[in-house]
Design a protein around this motif. Structure first.
Motif, short mmCIF file in Angstrom:
data_model
loop_
_atom_site.label_atom_id
_atom_site.label_comp_id
_atom_site.label_asym_id
_atom_site.label_seq_id
_atom_site.Cartn_x
_atom_site.Cartn_y
_atom_site.Cartn_z
N ARG A 15 0.79 -1.08 -0.12
CA ARG A 15 0.05 -0.16 0.04
C ARG A 15 0.90 1.29 -0.29
O ARG A 15 0.62 2.26 -0.45
CB ARG A 15 -0.87 -0.01 1.11
CG ARG A 15 -2.07 -1.01 1.05
CD ARG A 15 -3.10 -0.79 2.20
NE ARG A 15 -4.20 -1.90 2.08
CZ ARG A 15 -5.02 -1.70 2.64
NH1 ARG A 15 -5.56 -0.54 3.33
NH2 ARG A 15 -6.31 -2.62 2.65
N GLN A 16 2.00 1.35 0.82
CA GLN A 16 2.82 2.55 0.81
C GLN A 16 3.29 2.72 -0.58
O GLN A 16 3.36 3.78 -1.07
CB GLN A 16 4.01 2.14 1.74
CG GLN A 16 3.53 2.32 3.34
CD GLN A 16 4.67 1.88 4.10
OE1 GLN A 16 5.45 0.91 3.86
NE2 GLN A 16 4.69 2.35 5.58
N LEU A 17 3.83 1.61 -1.17
CA LEU A 17 4.68 1.67 -2.61
C LEU A 17 3.42 1.77 -3.82
O LEU A 17 3.86 2.23 -4.95
CB LEU A 17 5.42 0.46 -2.47
CG LEU A 17 6.49 0.28 -1.80
CD1 LEU A 17 7.23 -0.85 -2.03
CD2 LEU A 17 7.50 1.64 -1.86
N GLY A 18 2.32 1.49 -3.38
CA GLY A 18 1.45 1.55 -4.57
C GLY A 18 1.61 0.43 -5.75
O GLY A 18 1.06 0.26 -6.85
N ARG A 19 2.11 -0.59 -5.34
CA ARG A 19 2.42 -2.00 -5.97
C ARG A 19 3.35 -2.85 -5.04
O ARG A 19 3.60 -2.74 -3.72
CB ARG A 19 3.66 -1.63 -6.91
CG ARG A 19 4.98 -1.03 -6.30
CD ARG A 19 5.98 -1.00 -7.53
NE ARG A 19 7.12 -0.36 -6.87
CZ ARG A 19 7.96 -1.16 -6.20
NH1 ARG A 19 7.92 -2.26 -5.72
NH2 ARG A 19 9.21 -0.40 -5.70
N THR A 58 10.01 3.05 2.41
CA THR A 58 8.74 2.88 1.90
C THR A 58 7.65 3.63 2.41
O THR A 58 6.75 4.10 1.55
CB THR A 58 8.38 1.43 2.19
OG1 THR A 58 8.44 1.36 3.70
CG2 THR A 58 9.44 0.36 1.65
N PRO A 60 5.45 6.87 2.37
CA PRO A 60 5.07 7.83 1.49
C PRO A 60 5.48 9.31 1.95
O PRO A 60 5.97 9.95 1.53
CB PRO A 60 3.85 7.56 0.79
CG PRO A 60 3.14 6.89 1.93
CD PRO A 60 4.05 5.83 2.43
N CYS A 159 0.77 5.82 7.78
CA CYS A 159 0.38 6.09 6.24
C CYS A 159 -0.30 5.05 5.72
O CYS A 159 -1.03 5.35 4.52
CB CYS A 159 1.40 6.58 5.69
SG CYS A 159 2.76 4.88 5.41
N ALA A 160 -0.22 3.94 6.09
CA ALA A 160 -1.05 2.58 5.53
C ALA A 160 -1.28 1.52 6.69
O ALA A 160 -0.09 1.54 7.55
CB ALA A 160 -0.01 2.04 4.45
#
Length: 171
Positions: A15-19, A58, A60, A159-160
């Motif tokens: 989720r942090q990385l978006g991938r 990681t 964001p 953040c996630a």
């Protein structure tokens, strides 16, 4: 201190990385909110491609804070200081050697590629801050400076967070 990655943490990092994370080995540091903010990655990706970034920032919010420092010209300032401060340059070179020794303990890459421009350049504050957070204070002087100037990225809370079964919409 690195700890094995749980499935919830793997999901948080995704989720942090978006991938999905690649070559994920361990959580190398947790922000004060308790979530991973730095992970340790394998020296090679799953397909065998060399991946010299041992520590990956990681979160964001932490990443955005490092980006703000880069945009403000801190890399250039610290690069200039490396050229005129032999004590700082020696400590930065020692951080580089410690980084390579730790990475090489997992797998020796075909080149001595480094993270963040070490030992002669200040190239990526994200990598240097990740190394400083994972290694602890006093190991990477430029990374320590970056972390100190990044502020309290965790202040707004996690953040996630991992998804919970009760959070899912009914089918």
């Amino acid at each position: 201190m690195s700890t094995p990655v749980t499935e919830d943490e793997r999901e948080v990092v995704a989720r942090q990385l978006g991938r999905p994370p690649r070559a994920l080995v361990a959580v190398a540091h947790r922000c004060p909110c308790g979530q991973p903010d730095v992970v340790q990655t394998a020296p090679r990706l799953e397909d065998g491609t060399p991946f010299p970034t041992l520590y990956y920032l990681t979160c964001p919010r932490a990443s955005a804070a490092a980006s703000r420092l880069e945009s403000a010209g801190r890399m250039r300032e610290w690069q200039d200081e490396l050229a005129t401060d032999p004590e700082l340059a020696e400590a930065y070179r020692a951080a580089h050697e410690a980084y390579l020794a730790e990475r090489d303990a997992h797998d020796v890459l075909p080149t001595r590629a480094t993270a963040g421009g070490m030992p002669d350049r200040v190239k990526c504050l994200h990598a240097l801050a990740g190394h400083a957070l994972a290694a602890g204070p006093g190991v990477n002087p430029i990374g320590d400076r970056a972390v100190a100037e990044m502020g309290q990225w965790w202040a707004a809370g996690p953040c996630a967070v991992p998804a919970r079964p009760d959070d899912e919409e009914p089918a």
